[in-house]
Design a protein around this motif. Sequence first.
Motif: not given
Lengths: 145, 173
Positions: B23-24, B33, B26-28, B129, B15-18, B124
Amino acid sequence: MPQHIFKYQKEIEHLLNEGCVLPNLHLIDKMEACRFASSLPNAQNHIPQYMTNPKRMLSDITNNKATTSLLALSCFVSDTKAEKFFLALKKSNPRAVQSIGDSLSEGVLTQSDGEVTTPTPNGHFDLYEYVGCDFNKSFKITRKL
Amino acid sequence: MKTIEGFQIEMDFGKFRRIADLIYYDGPFLSHYVSPKGDDYLFYWVDNDNTYNRWIVTRVSLPILQQYIARQIPLRDVIAHPNDGFIYITDVDNDLNYNNIRLVQPEKLPDDYLPADDSFYEFEPIAANDAPEMMTYQLTIPFQEHNKLESMLSHIGFPISALKKIASTAAVF
């Protein structure tokens, strides 16, 4: 000019239908690029995280929180920027190497490889591959990091 | 993956919101959150095997997060010395279920699960979104003043989400 479709078009459309958006993408003229890869024999390199098992992701498409970037490949505009990022990542996540690889692979991207996001100041950009793009053929491991 | 001692608990991380990936590649590898109650958390990738990706989850104060992004403190300080005195570990499967959630003392973590001593922020943030306005990482007031300001605003009933935005941008006279 042939119409290109994304290599993971089905998965991208599924995420778009769930409310995700594609970032602004640009056509490639010709650009040098780097990615990390594993030097181990039979390593599965150059596969987007969304297509791996288990995926290194947290957000859930049922909550409209997944991002299409997990269907892209992270790249860098130069070996210098890639190496700087790798060293910083190793300090922050010592075990990251087992996920992203221990070596630098380099190649030249062309228009038929896919579409890219605008590089960030640290040189990172995402490549959304077209069908037919195969980094295992077009990119070569140049050195261990 | 390594066996980690801890207390099994129930937490609904789903239920946490991103807010952002910090640090990313190919994915986090490190993500910010916010819980439904408005608390900030960091999800920090540490390990994987054929079934799970393992994450450390730690609650973090906004001043600490801002100091980290501003390169004033290393990530090791944030993970190894959490304000709560404990962190969570969870193993996330391919269906994004959060399994084996345990409450763990940082001293019990293997050293290669922790960032290096000089793990200052060299990346960075990439905002989600739907949450760019929540990315209040800029240190615009001295971090020592944050806690006083937050306490004062919280006392008069400001909601935490608005509080974070005000606390990060208000001038202190």
